[in-house]
Motif scaffolding. Structure first.
Motif, PDB file in Angstrom:
ATOM      1  N   ASP A  93      26.474  29.879 -62.966  1.00  0.00           N
ATOM      2  CA  ASP A  93      25.963  28.532 -63.229  1.00  0.00           C
ATOM      3  C   ASP A  93      26.768  27.456 -62.501  1.00  0.00           C
ATOM      4  O   ASP A  93      27.323  26.543 -63.123  1.00  0.00           O
ATOM      5  N   ALA A  94      26.831  27.590 -61.184  1.00  0.00           N
ATOM      6  CA  ALA A  94      27.567  26.593 -60.383  1.00  0.00           C
ATOM      7  C   ALA A  94      26.977  25.208 -60.595  1.00  0.00           C
ATOM      8  O   ALA A  94      25.763  25.028 -60.501  1.00  0.00           O
ATOM      9  N   PRO A  95      27.823  24.228 -60.883  1.00  0.00           N
ATOM     10  CA  PRO A  95      27.320  22.865 -61.055  1.00  0.00           C
ATOM     11  C   PRO A  95      26.900  22.288 -59.706  1.00  0.00           C
ATOM     12  O   PRO A  95      27.395  22.716 -58.658  1.00  0.00           O
ATOM     13  N   PRO A  96      25.984  21.316 -59.703  1.00  0.00           N
ATOM     14  CA  PRO A  96      25.608  20.692 -58.433  1.00  0.00           C
ATOM     15  C   PRO A  96      26.787  19.909 -57.856  1.00  0.00           C
ATOM     16  O   PRO A  96      27.569  19.316 -58.597  1.00  0.00           O
ATOM     17  N   TYR A  97      26.897  19.951 -56.533  1.00  0.00           N
ATOM     18  CA  TYR A  97      27.980  19.238 -55.863  1.00  0.00           C
ATOM     19  C   TYR A  97      27.726  17.733 -55.957  1.00  0.00           C
ATOM     20  O   TYR A  97      26.607  17.279 -55.726  1.00  0.00           O
ATOM     21  N   GLU A 102      25.228   9.503 -55.065  1.00  0.00           N
ATOM     22  CA  GLU A 102      25.064   9.600 -56.519  1.00  0.00           C
ATOM     23  C   GLU A 102      26.231   8.917 -57.236  1.00  0.00           C
ATOM     24  O   GLU A 102      26.032   8.202 -58.218  1.00  0.00           O
ATOM     25  N   THR A 103      27.439   9.153 -56.734  1.00  0.00           N
ATOM     26  CA  THR A 103      28.614   8.520 -57.338  1.00  0.00           C
ATOM     27  C   THR A 103      28.520   7.008 -57.191  1.00  0.00           C
ATOM     28  O   THR A 103      28.793   6.264 -58.133  1.00  0.00           O
ATOM     29  N   PHE A 107      28.087   3.585 -60.159  1.00  0.00           N
ATOM     30  CA  PHE A 107      28.981   2.420 -60.235  1.00  0.00           C
ATOM     31  C   PHE A 107      28.587   1.396 -59.181  1.00  0.00           C
ATOM     32  O   PHE A 107      29.349   1.146 -58.229  1.00  0.00           O
ATOM     33  N   PRO A 108      27.423   0.785 -59.321  1.00  0.00           N
ATOM     34  CA  PRO A 108      26.920  -0.101 -58.260  1.00  0.00           C
ATOM     35  C   PRO A 108      27.773  -1.351 -58.031  1.00  0.00           C
ATOM     36  O   PRO A 108      27.759  -1.904 -56.932  1.00  0.00           O
ATOM     37  N   ALA A 120      36.149  10.948 -55.236  1.00  0.00           N
ATOM     38  CA  ALA A 120      37.204  11.965 -55.134  1.00  0.00           C
ATOM     39  C   ALA A 120      37.451  12.601 -56.500  1.00  0.00           C
ATOM     40  O   ALA A 120      37.631  13.821 -56.606  1.00  0.00           O
ATOM     41  N   ALA A 121      37.441  11.803 -57.562  1.00  0.00           N
ATOM     42  CA  ALA A 121      37.625  12.332 -58.916  1.00  0.00           C
ATOM     43  C   ALA A 121      36.444  13.221 -59.312  1.00  0.00           C
ATOM     44  O   ALA A 121      36.626  14.269 -59.953  1.00  0.00           O
ATOM     45  N   ALA A 122      35.228  12.827 -58.916  1.00  0.00           N
ATOM     46  CA  ALA A 122      34.043  13.642 -59.228  1.00  0.00           C
ATOM     47  C   ALA A 122      34.098  14.984 -58.501  1.00  0.00           C
ATOM     48  O   ALA A 122      33.759  16.027 -59.078  1.00  0.00           O
TER      49      ALA A 122
END
Length: 155
Positions: A93-97, A102-103, A107-108, A120-122
């Motif tokens: 169940d690899a999470p989506p990259y 998206e990041t 945080f617009p 980088a944190a994501a």
């Protein structure tokens, strides 16, 4: 000529099984290698795998390898070809990259430096989830047939 044949034309299959891939019971992989291989595979056109090289034993270590980097076999001996394991096969169940857009969309109002830090944190959180999800077995191809071996995750 495979070591142990003595060079005398002895083609005893039992001797070739001594170092062949059919004797592999488990593959040890470093969690960081799996995450790095999966990230490279998802983020580029490169095919990055975990590779176990002959002579094979019951417990093998598979290391990070880019298939376009060469050294994938053909060493002039009768040794079997290395075993290549797709990192996607090692992660349940690899999470989506996390994609930068998206990041940024999350945080617009953030400035560019803050968006870079958040992305980088994501990515680091994604890598950690991948490292945690390395499975306990994987299918490997041996003589055109697939068979399960145990996975020992290191690190």
């Amino acid at each position: 000529m495979t070591e142990g044949t003595g060079g005398d034309g002895d083609d005893d299959p039992a001797k070739s099984a001594d170092t062949g891939p059919e004797r592999i019971r488990s593959i040890a992989v470093h969690r960081d290698d799996v995450a790095n291989a999966l990230e490279a595979t998802l983020r580029s056109d490169r095919e990055v795998v975990l590779r176990a090289t002959p002579p094979f034993s019951g417990r093998m270590r598979a290391r990070l390898h880019a298939l376009d980097a060469g050294g994938s076999g053909g060493n002039g001996t009768d040794d079997p070809e290395p075993i290549h394991i797709d990192p996607r096969d090692l992660v349940s169940d690899a999470p989506p990259y996390p994609e930068p857009d998206e990041t940024a969309a999350e945080f617009p109002d953030a400035d560019l430096d803050d968006r870079r830090d958040r992305h980088a944190a994501a990515v680091e959180a994604w890598r950690e989830r991948v490292r945690e999800r390395v499975g306990s077995s994987v299918e490997i191809a041996v003589d055109g047939k697939s068979r399960a071996v145990d996975v020992v995750a290191l690190g």
